[in-house]
Scaffold this active site. Sequence first.
Site, PDB file in Angstrom:
ATOM      1  N   LYS A 122       0.838  -1.197   0.000  1.00 23.38           N
ATOM      2  CA  LYS A 122       0.000   0.000   0.000  1.00 23.38           C
ATOM      3  C   LYS A 122       0.874   1.250   0.000  1.00 23.38           C
ATOM      4  O   LYS A 122       0.664   2.166  -0.796  1.00 23.38           O
ATOM      5  CB  LYS A 122      -0.902  -0.035   1.234  1.00 23.38           C
ATOM      6  N   ARG A 179      -3.113   3.312   8.595  1.00 24.06           N
ATOM      7  CA  ARG A 179      -3.454   2.157   7.748  1.00 24.06           C
ATOM      8  C   ARG A 179      -2.332   1.132   7.725  1.00 24.06           C
ATOM      9  O   ARG A 179      -1.178   1.463   7.486  1.00 24.06           O
ATOM     10  CB  ARG A 179      -3.705   2.627   6.306  1.00 24.06           C
ATOM     11  N   GLY A 194      -8.162  -6.582   4.278  1.00 18.02           N
ATOM     12  CA  GLY A 194      -9.053  -6.677   5.421  1.00 18.02           C
ATOM     13  C   GLY A 194      -8.525  -7.495   6.583  1.00 18.02           C
ATOM     14  O   GLY A 194      -9.212  -7.681   7.579  1.00 18.02           O
ATOM     15  N   MET A 224      -5.778  -6.921   8.455  1.00 13.03           N
ATOM     16  CA  MET A 224      -5.206  -6.157   9.563  1.00 13.03           C
ATOM     17  C   MET A 224      -6.026  -4.892   9.788  1.00 13.03           C
ATOM     18  O   MET A 224      -7.008  -4.656   9.117  1.00 13.03           O
ATOM     19  CB  MET A 224      -3.749  -5.843   9.270  1.00 13.03           C
ATOM     20  N   ARG A 259      -3.706  -1.494  -6.275  1.00 13.17           N
ATOM     21  CA  ARG A 259      -2.900  -2.713  -6.206  1.00 13.17           C
ATOM     22  C   ARG A 259      -3.316  -3.592  -7.376  1.00 13.17           C
ATOM     23  O   ARG A 259      -4.374  -3.383  -7.974  1.00 13.17           O
ATOM     24  CB  ARG A 259      -3.123  -3.445  -4.881  1.00 13.17           C
ATOM     25  N   HIS A 313     -16.517  -8.514   1.108  1.00 11.41           N
ATOM     26  CA  HIS A 313     -15.498  -9.433   1.596  1.00 11.41           C
ATOM     27  C   HIS A 313     -15.666 -10.827   0.997  1.00 11.41           C
ATOM     28  O   HIS A 313     -14.727 -11.425   0.477  1.00 11.41           O
ATOM     29  CB  HIS A 313     -15.567  -9.508   3.120  1.00 11.41           C
ATOM     30  N   ARG A 317      -1.906 -47.376 -17.652  1.00 13.90           N
ATOM     31  CA  ARG A 317      -1.822 -48.492 -16.701  1.00 13.90           C
ATOM     32  C   ARG A 317      -2.774 -49.589 -17.157  1.00 13.90           C
ATOM     33  O   ARG A 317      -3.949 -49.323 -17.397  1.00 13.90           O
ATOM     34  CB  ARG A 317      -2.248 -48.060 -15.308  1.00 13.90           C
ATOM     35  N   ARG A 339       2.218 -49.476 -19.797  1.00 11.61           N
ATOM     36  CA  ARG A 339       2.944 -50.187 -18.747  1.00 11.61           C
ATOM     37  C   ARG A 339       2.327 -51.563 -18.558  1.00 11.61           C
ATOM     38  O   ARG A 339       1.111 -51.693 -18.370  1.00 11.61           O
ATOM     39  CB  ARG A 339       2.856 -49.407 -17.434  1.00 11.61           C
ATOM     40  N   GLU A 395      11.608 -46.289 -10.487  1.00 13.08           N
ATOM     41  CA  GLU A 395      10.831 -45.978  -9.286  1.00 13.08           C
ATOM     42  C   GLU A 395      11.434 -46.621  -8.041  1.00 13.08           C
ATOM     43  O   GLU A 395      10.817 -46.662  -6.988  1.00 13.08           O
ATOM     44  CB  GLU A 395       9.369 -46.404  -9.477  1.00 13.08           C
ATOM     45  N   SER A 441      10.991 -43.710 -17.661  1.00 16.10           N
ATOM     46  CA  SER A 441       9.937 -42.845 -17.162  1.00 16.10           C
ATOM     47  C   SER A 441      10.036 -42.872 -15.644  1.00 16.10           C
ATOM     48  O   SER A 441       9.914 -43.938 -15.039  1.00 16.10           O
ATOM     49  CB  SER A 441       8.579 -43.363 -17.638  1.00 16.10           C
ATOM     50  N   GLY A 452       8.822 -42.823 -12.275  1.00 12.59           N
ATOM     51  CA  GLY A 452       7.542 -42.964 -11.575  1.00 12.59           C
ATOM     52  C   GLY A 452       7.706 -42.338 -10.208  1.00 12.59           C
ATOM     53  O   GLY A 452       8.014 -43.007  -9.226  1.00 12.59           O
ATOM     54  N   ASN A 454       5.782 -41.134  -7.985  1.00  7.23           N
ATOM     55  CA  ASN A 454       4.962 -41.508  -6.815  1.00  7.23           C
ATOM     56  C   ASN A 454       5.667 -42.603  -6.028  1.00  7.23           C
ATOM     57  O   ASN A 454       5.917 -42.478  -4.837  1.00  7.23           O
ATOM     58  CB  ASN A 454       3.582 -42.023  -7.241  1.00  7.23           C
ATOM     59  N   CYS A 475       6.145 -39.572 -14.796  1.00  2.80           N
ATOM     60  CA  CYS A 475       4.727 -39.875 -14.894  1.00  2.80           C
ATOM     61  C   CYS A 475       4.070 -39.947 -13.520  1.00  2.80           C
ATOM     62  O   CYS A 475       2.986 -40.461 -13.375  1.00  2.80           O
ATOM     63  CB  CYS A 475       4.515 -41.179 -15.657  1.00  2.80           C
ATOM     64  N   TYR A 485       9.894 -34.889 -21.260  1.00  9.12           N
ATOM     65  CA  TYR A 485       8.467 -34.581 -21.076  1.00  9.12           C
ATOM     66  C   TYR A 485       8.034 -34.850 -19.640  1.00  9.12           C
ATOM     67  O   TYR A 485       8.721 -35.524 -18.874  1.00  9.12           O
ATOM     68  CB  TYR A 485       7.596 -35.413 -22.037  1.00  9.12           C
TER      69      TYR A 485
END
Length: 887
Positions: free
Chosen positions: A22, A92, A101, A103, A336, A452, A558, A614, A749, A768, A770, A772, A836, A856
Amino acid sequence: MKKYVYLFNEGNASMKELLGGKGANLAEMTNIGLPVPSGFTITTEACNAYYDSGKAISPEVKEQILIALEKLEQHTDKRLGDPTNPLLVSVRSGAVFSMPGMMDTILNLGMNDETARGMAELTNNPRFAYDSYRRFIQMFSDVVLGVDVYFFEQLLEEYREEKGYSSDPELTAEDWQEVIKGYKEIVKKRTKKDFPQDPREQLFLSINSVFDSWNNQRAIVYRRLNKIPGHLGTAVNIQMMVFGNMGDDSGTGVAFTRNPSTGEAVLYGEYLINAQGEDVVAGIRTPKPILTLKDEMPTVYQQFADTCHHLEQHYKDMQDIEFTVERGKLFILQTRTGKRTAQAAIRIAVEMVAEGIIDKKNAILRVDPDQLNQLLHRRLDDKVERNLLAKGLPASPGAATGGVVFDADEAETLGNEGKKVILVRPETTPDDIHGIVAAQAVVTSRGGMTSHAAVVARGMGKACICGCEDLKIDLSKKQFIVGDTVVNHGDVITIDGGTGEIMLGEIPMIEPELSDEFKLLLEWADETRKLGVRANADNPVDALRAFEFGAGGIGLCRTEHMFMDPKRIPIVQKMILAETYEERKEALDLLLPMQQGDFEGIFEAMQGLPVTIRLLDPPLHEFLPDKEELLVEVTKLQITDPDNEELQYKEKLLKKVNQLAEFNPMLGLRGCRLGLMHPEIYEMQAKAIFYAIATLNDKGLPVKPEIMIPLVGHVNELKEMRELVINAANEVQQETGKEFNYLIGTMIEIPRAALTADQIAEEADFFSFGTNDLTQTTFGFSRDDAEGKFLQAYINHKVLPENPFVVLDQEGVGKLVETGVKLGRQTNPTLKTGICGEHGGEKHSIEFCYNTGLDYVSCSPYRVPLARLAAAQATIRNDKIIGEEKI
Ligand code: ADP
Ligand code: MG
Ligand code: MG
């Protein structure tokens, strides 16, 4: 001596860190000649010094404030506390990142009994003077002295009733003087002290409490939600007051330079005549749309419109502007960068390129990939008739269905239990923020498009309807009434935030489509990015969606989901139960054409783009029934119906379930281990792929298959599986007379695979990652257990910065990815690489993949547009492609 205080003409927009957003923008606007009331800013460093010294303003800072105050007095030719010519100021807050809003702000500071009298004479408007004074007492008491506004409101209401007034404008100067007496008594009673009359005391107390408000509850919650660090502190702006409550030639308002909901390039906002400060956003009076100002005050409107244009050109972005008109003169109080919906962000970025304000690269950077989820969600089916219950203002687009709740705490509790709720309130305040987070959508009966609820909901990408005055909400009975329809707590409603419509019950939703502007922005992204984007898709429907959303191929298909189909599960179980090779072969022969059909559909949808398939990954027991349920059934049958034919089969199943049970299935007989132990399964799958290719070839359709072996940890595993696939290809080739072009690769993996990637790459055409499973195996976390039991605590206690299953852990898992890519390319320079895991659709992880040199990323079809944009942003940021603006 360190400088802790800056006059507005000493700062500029680049000083946000020191002056807060501000303050920096007030300084910038002052310097470009806009009508900003004069003032000064106390820096964020002063705030941090305040906290460091145990919440005290140091003599040094105090002195600088007093010097700046004196300059302000000289400049405005008014004096704080001077009854004949009083200077009144606002105090302010203003953090580095806008926290609207969250503070505290105090207006009309400098008022006391004497200056109020002076103001009354000076302005010849005693009503205005005493109205301002009572506002100040109420605000100061609430914010600084901690006296709840409720007491003041109660008194005012009683006074109005006693006098037979229905609204505030009816109160006269004398009335306000009476009210002020009562207000001061409240203060005396609640704080055991008189209301402070010394303006300097008022000033320093207010500065303290603005500093304190940095750490109030709602500010802390807001920062946590928006990932704003807590150590930044807030600046404080002291600014000469201008008055929107001086009569019908005065007013106050808020406007966006473009529509923040749709992005349309028209002024969009609201104002109230004869009002001050937060009246517009508080939702107490419903304000008028900004265009009406054109009729009510044509000159002011034109000046305001010109200023908006000026600010937009200056900042090169859509602005959110606060203004006040005092007796026909316009003042700008804040600007802003405006928060906007994803839809608006895209449209504004694209149109600003057409208008020559920004270039394409900047347009790409303007849209936050995370925000795009909003657009890729489902919306209400237009073909279904809507039984309209009520209509309010379309404050934030999106469709939502849920049970009605009237309380933010309850919304939070139910939301956390996974229930879908819609928060319905007369209006919302910053204290409701946790409820808004947890709700599907927000509906209010009061307040406008900049209230708000509207601002917060848009920021979160949540559907919101505001100012729906037809709703008569009764919070105590937990219900609302529209005409003669009563909607009770828990009743399900559906809302369309794009039209403002509220309907009873649930309405079906349909799949999203990309707008023309969105497509254009993504085209620019595609021209810019160097990282490929593929999709994870297991069936032709998902593959089609991925293709429509611009995926450059499938990075993970899969095959186990094809086994899970309820029609196939009996055959799959038969295959698992088989005692002999022949029996198993028989079942697999039945499965083969089914798999082949799936593959044909997917290949066809992708029209010659690469498709990574896969081979079977999960342990076989996942295809068998739950052990406990089976045990119950078998026991029941043994007692009640021992001759039942079912029983024998179920007993056999149970035996198999017991045989296949594993202590730790994630590390058990699965992935390529399955292929090694039961080669006939992978053989069937490989053949199904090649038959599918042959069929498509017959139709003249191109195919680019990539066959992926999961869970390899040692090169020998891949070597054997590679041979198996090649043999299958040769067999089908002999049978069909076709030549096949295909790649064989593996998923990385397991840490060992990444660490020995040079060996593995000798047998692989592609890797690839994996991520996860690689995250699970690297951390040694089982995801389900971690997320259910300790991961949140880890994050809360800052043991981990983020959930590594959502944002890739670059230091650990990322290092394995880097190592894998580097080693792999050493022995196989043409190795293709990608990821992937779910990380493929997360912007930070995407940037990491780009910087690591992957070819990729692959993510769920819905996240493909997001990934295309994030990939382009990664290129722009890391290749330092600088447009006309600094990035
Ligand atoms: P927030 O950060 O919560 O928006 P602000 O500091 O912007 O708080 O103050 C809220 C409102 O108070 C402003 O929008 C404006 O209407 C009013 N206000 C603040 N300072 C002044 C001033 N100097 N003169 C008139 N009104 C002011
Ligand atoms: Mg403001
Ligand atoms: Mg895996």
